[in-house]
Design a protein around this motif. Sequence first.
Motif, PDB file in Angstrom:
ATOM      1  N   VAL A 123      18.448   8.242  12.348  1.00 30.17           N
ATOM      2  CA  VAL A 123      18.097   7.049  11.555  1.00 30.17           C
ATOM      3  C   VAL A 123      16.798   7.275  10.785  1.00 30.17           C
ATOM      4  CG1 VAL A 123      17.356   4.633  11.711  1.00 30.17           C
ATOM      5  CG2 VAL A 123      19.328   5.424  13.039  1.00 30.17           C
ATOM      6  N   VAL A 124      15.808   7.823  11.488  1.00 31.92           N
ATOM      7  CA  VAL A 124      14.497   8.049  10.875  1.00 31.92           C
ATOM      8  C   VAL A 124      14.581   9.052   9.723  1.00 31.92           C
ATOM      9  CG1 VAL A 124      12.222   9.064  11.300  1.00 31.92           C
ATOM     10  CG2 VAL A 124      13.164   7.404  12.913  1.00 31.92           C
ATOM     11  N   ILE A 125      15.323  10.146   9.917  1.00 28.34           N
ATOM     12  CA  ILE A 125      15.438  11.192   8.884  1.00 28.34           C
ATOM     13  C   ILE A 125      16.129  10.657   7.636  1.00 28.34           C
ATOM     14  CG2 ILE A 125      16.535  13.408   8.327  1.00 28.34           C
ATOM     15  CD1 ILE A 125      16.075  14.173  11.307  1.00 28.34           C
ATOM     16  N   VAL A 126      17.234   9.932   7.829  1.00 25.76           N
ATOM     17  CA  VAL A 126      17.974   9.380   6.688  1.00 25.76           C
ATOM     18  C   VAL A 126      17.107   8.398   5.903  1.00 25.76           C
ATOM     19  CG1 VAL A 126      19.907   7.905   6.032  1.00 25.76           C
ATOM     20  CG2 VAL A 126      20.262   9.738   7.689  1.00 25.76           C
ATOM     21  N   GLU A 127      16.422   7.491   6.630  1.00 28.49           N
ATOM     22  CA  GLU A 127      15.563   6.513   5.949  1.00 28.49           C
ATOM     23  C   GLU A 127      14.423   7.199   5.205  1.00 28.49           C
ATOM     24  OE1 GLU A 127      15.705   3.161   5.577  1.00 28.49           O
ATOM     25  OE2 GLU A 127      17.722   3.303   6.407  1.00 28.49           O
ATOM     26  N   GLY A 128      13.854   8.242   5.829  1.00 29.01           N
ATOM     27  CA  GLY A 128      12.751   8.956   5.193  1.00 29.01           C
ATOM     28  C   GLY A 128      13.184   9.642   3.911  1.00 29.01           C
ATOM     29  N   LEU A 129      14.341  10.264   3.921  1.00 30.28           N
ATOM     30  CA  LEU A 129      14.848  10.951   2.729  1.00 30.28           C
ATOM     31  C   LEU A 129      15.135   9.957   1.600  1.00 30.28           C
ATOM     32  CD1 LEU A 129      17.211  13.602   4.394  1.00 30.28           C
ATOM     33  CD2 LEU A 129      15.021  14.024   3.259  1.00 30.28           C
ATOM     34  N   GLN A 130      15.671   8.797   1.970  1.00 29.86           N
ATOM     35  CA  GLN A 130      15.942   7.777   0.947  1.00 29.86           C
ATOM     36  C   GLN A 130      14.643   7.248   0.339  1.00 29.86           C
ATOM     37  OE1 GLN A 130      18.362   4.899   3.014  1.00 29.86           O
ATOM     38  NE2 GLN A 130      20.262   6.031   2.668  1.00 29.86           N
ATOM     39  N   ARG A 131      13.629   7.041   1.183  1.00 26.64           N
ATOM     40  CA  ARG A 131      12.357   6.510   0.693  1.00 26.64           C
ATOM     41  C   ARG A 131      11.613   7.536  -0.171  1.00 26.64           C
ATOM     42  NH1 ARG A 131       8.331   2.720   2.388  1.00 26.64           N
ATOM     43  NH2 ARG A 131       9.997   1.513   3.391  1.00 26.64           N
ATOM     44  N   LEU A 132      11.836   8.831   0.083  1.00 27.84           N
ATOM     45  CA  LEU A 132      11.172   9.875  -0.704  1.00 27.84           C
ATOM     46  C   LEU A 132      11.517   9.769  -2.190  1.00 27.84           C
ATOM     47  CD1 LEU A 132      11.209  13.178   1.396  1.00 27.84           C
ATOM     48  CD2 LEU A 132       9.245  12.146   0.256  1.00 27.84           C
ATOM     49  N   ARG A 133      12.739   9.280  -2.489  1.00 27.21           N
ATOM     50  CA  ARG A 133      13.148   9.140  -3.894  1.00 27.21           C
ATOM     51  C   ARG A 133      12.338   8.064  -4.612  1.00 27.21           C
ATOM     52  NH1 ARG A 133      19.629   8.653  -2.722  1.00 27.21           N
ATOM     53  NH2 ARG A 133      19.938  10.707  -1.760  1.00 27.21           N
ATOM     54  N   ASP A 134      11.877   7.091  -3.831  1.00 25.28           N
ATOM     55  CA  ASP A 134      11.150   5.976  -4.445  1.00 25.28           C
ATOM     56  C   ASP A 134      10.020   5.536  -3.505  1.00 25.28           C
ATOM     57  OD1 ASP A 134      10.400   3.900  -6.098  1.00 25.28           O
ATOM     58  OD2 ASP A 134      11.865   2.504  -5.237  1.00 25.28           O
ATOM     59  N   PRO A 135       8.928   6.318  -3.416  1.00 23.94           N
ATOM     60  CA  PRO A 135       7.828   5.993  -2.497  1.00 23.94           C
ATOM     61  C   PRO A 135       7.217   4.628  -2.800  1.00 23.94           C
ATOM     62  CG  PRO A 135       7.599   8.224  -3.382  1.00 23.94           C
ATOM     63  CD  PRO A 135       8.670   7.542  -4.185  1.00 23.94           C
ATOM     64  N   GLN A 136       6.909   3.894  -1.734  1.00 23.00           N
ATOM     65  CA  GLN A 136       6.319   2.561  -1.883  1.00 23.00           C
ATOM     66  C   GLN A 136       4.852   2.608  -1.452  1.00 23.00           C
ATOM     67  OE1 GLN A 136       8.178  -0.040  -3.121  1.00 23.00           O
ATOM     68  NE2 GLN A 136       9.788   1.505  -3.383  1.00 23.00           N
ATOM     69  N   PRO A 137       3.996   1.819  -2.121  1.00 20.43           N
ATOM     70  CA  PRO A 137       2.585   1.780  -1.692  1.00 20.43           C
ATOM     71  C   PRO A 137       2.462   1.153  -0.304  1.00 20.43           C
ATOM     72  CG  PRO A 137       3.024   0.088  -3.344  1.00 20.43           C
ATOM     73  CD  PRO A 137       4.255   0.949  -3.281  1.00 20.43           C
ATOM     74  N   ILE A 138       1.501   1.639   0.475  1.00 17.96           N
ATOM     75  CA  ILE A 138       1.291   1.080   1.817  1.00 17.96           C
ATOM     76  C   ILE A 138      -0.176   0.693   1.985  1.00 17.96           C
ATOM     77  CG2 ILE A 138       3.098   2.579   2.760  1.00 17.96           C
ATOM     78  CD1 ILE A 138       0.848   4.125   4.209  1.00 17.96           C
ATOM     79  N   SER A 139      -0.421  -0.241   2.899  1.00 18.97           N
ATOM     80  CA  SER A 139      -1.791  -0.614   3.273  1.00 18.97           C
ATOM     81  C   SER A 139      -2.165   0.208   4.503  1.00 18.97           C
ATOM     82  CB  SER A 139      -1.877  -2.113   3.584  1.00 18.97           C
ATOM     83  OG  SER A 139      -1.478  -2.874   2.460  1.00 18.97           O
ATOM     84  N   SER A 140      -3.082   1.118   4.339  1.00 22.96           N
ATOM     85  CA  SER A 140      -3.315   2.133   5.368  1.00 22.96           C
ATOM     86  C   SER A 140      -4.022   1.624   6.624  1.00 22.96           C
ATOM     87  CB  SER A 140      -4.115   3.292   4.776  1.00 22.96           C
ATOM     88  OG  SER A 140      -3.397   3.913   3.747  1.00 22.96           O
ATOM     89  N   THR A 141      -5.021   0.749   6.469  1.00 21.36           N
ATOM     90  CA  THR A 141      -5.869   0.388   7.617  1.00 21.36           C
ATOM     91  C   THR A 141      -5.086  -0.197   8.799  1.00 21.36           C
ATOM     92  OG1 THR A 141      -7.747   0.042   6.130  1.00 21.36           O
ATOM     93  CG2 THR A 141      -7.919  -0.883   8.351  1.00 21.36           C
ATOM     94  N   PRO A 142      -4.211  -1.222   8.583  1.00 23.42           N
ATOM     95  CA  PRO A 142      -3.448  -1.756   9.727  1.00 23.42           C
ATOM     96  C   PRO A 142      -2.540  -0.691  10.345  1.00 23.42           C
ATOM     97  CG  PRO A 142      -3.276  -3.206   7.817  1.00 23.42           C
ATOM     98  CD  PRO A 142      -3.886  -1.930   7.338  1.00 23.42           C
ATOM     99  N   VAL A 143      -1.994   0.186   9.501  1.00 27.41           N
ATOM    100  CA  VAL A 143      -1.110   1.246   9.997  1.00 27.41           C
ATOM    101  C   VAL A 143      -1.894   2.210  10.890  1.00 27.41           C
ATOM    102  CG1 VAL A 143       0.360   3.196   9.332  1.00 27.41           C
ATOM    103  CG2 VAL A 143       0.416   1.073   8.003  1.00 27.41           C
ATOM    104  N   ILE A 144      -3.131   2.545  10.481  1.00 21.87           N
ATOM    105  CA  ILE A 144      -3.974   3.447  11.276  1.00 21.87           C
ATOM    106  C   ILE A 144      -4.238   2.856  12.657  1.00 21.87           C
ATOM    107  CG2 ILE A 144      -6.315   4.404  11.463  1.00 21.87           C
ATOM    108  CD1 ILE A 144      -6.254   4.735   8.380  1.00 21.87           C
ATOM    109  N   TRP A 145      -4.581   1.568  12.706  1.00 22.70           N
ATOM    110  CA  TRP A 145      -4.858   0.927  14.002  1.00 22.70           C
ATOM    111  C   TRP A 145      -3.609   0.853  14.888  1.00 22.70           C
ATOM    112  CZ3 TRP A 145      -9.423   0.621  15.938  1.00 22.70           C
ATOM    113  CH2 TRP A 145     -10.541   0.513  15.115  1.00 22.70           C
ATOM    114  N   ALA A 146      -2.467   0.548  14.283  1.00 20.76           N
ATOM    115  CA  ALA A 146      -1.221   0.475  15.056  1.00 20.76           C
ATOM    116  C   ALA A 146      -0.828   1.856  15.591  1.00 20.76           C
ATOM    117  CB  ALA A 146      -0.099  -0.085  14.189  1.00 20.76           C
ATOM    118  N   ALA A 147      -1.033   2.898  14.788  1.00 25.54           N
ATOM    119  CA  ALA A 147      -0.719   4.258  15.232  1.00 25.54           C
ATOM    120  C   ALA A 147      -1.649   4.685  16.360  1.00 25.54           C
ATOM    121  CB  ALA A 147      -0.821   5.233  14.057  1.00 25.54           C
ATOM    122  N   ALA A 148      -2.937   4.309  16.247  1.00 28.66           N
ATOM    123  CA  ALA A 148      -3.898   4.632  17.308  1.00 28.66           C
ATOM    124  C   ALA A 148      -3.486   3.955  18.618  1.00 28.66           C
ATOM    125  CB  ALA A 148      -5.300   4.195  16.891  1.00 28.66           C
TER     126      ALA A 148
END
Length: 318
Positions: A123-148
């Motif tokens: 699921v992750v690989i397929v979604e990632g490949l599809q998103r690569l065709r049309d990258p979307q902007p992300i808000s990094s700070t909340p993502v960094i804290w959630a990953a930590a």
Amino acid sequence: MPTHDHSHSHSHSHSHSHGHSHSPGHSHDQGISSARGSAFRWSVLLNSGLSGLQIVIGLGFGSLALISDAIHNLGDVAGLLLAWGAERLSDRPASGRFTYGFGRSTQLAALINATLILMAAAVVIVEGLQRLRDPQPISSTPVIWAAAAGILVNLFSARLFGHDHGQNLNRKAAVVHLLTDAAVSAAVLVSAVLVSCTGWSWIDPMTAVGVGLAVAWSGLGLMREAVLVNLDGVPRPIELDLVRQTLQELPGVETAHHVHIWAMSTSRTALTAHLRCRNNGVSDTALLAQARERLAELGIDHSTLELEWMKPGEPPPA
């Protein structure tokens, strides 16, 4: 369990002795069942909360890498619940129908667990490949804290299982899940930092694809081990030739044949074998005791041995 051929004929009459041995290791397993239950309980609770947090932040701030981490975490929760239930079931005593007990439930859980890992990776690989065709902007700070948070939760959960998980495929599967997730969260954190510094949105889906491939690799390794034990293969790291050689080096033993080795559970190994022996003054009891001791050193804690005594002057078997 495997069936054994006892219908072979002997050209000479032999006296037969049967020996059964059981190691006390199983009672030790039962003694730590409450600690295992606590590890599973806390891991499930922590990973459930973490998955919810990561999905909300991933959807809200546009990070596919974080969503992929959350999906893998949800797979972990399902896998941990399976493994926990299997451990509880494996502690139940043998019954008239299940004479070996329910130890095999842990092997089945490991197999289902591996399947879930591979499905989540796809699921992750397929979604990632599809998103690569049309990258979307992300808000990094909340993502960094959630990953930590993901790194800390998964490392802490893995630590709850202690240092004995390597002897049990079921617990090993759970710990592999958790450590892989910690690595996944670290990759997501690094990618979010890079996106923040460079503005390159494609890094996020590329990280998701990399995460999916890493998860698939760990799942394949676990699948190989789970299939091996479910098909009654000789459990790793036991070597059939070494076991046969060890039995044949016992005093008076000419050959060991009809040797079968299989896993009764993810932590217990069984053996049946026929030993053709020449009488050299060693009693059945002493020979079986020596065999039991040597097999225990090789990691086999449940053995059934049949001694076939050769007649005086009988030539060695071919």
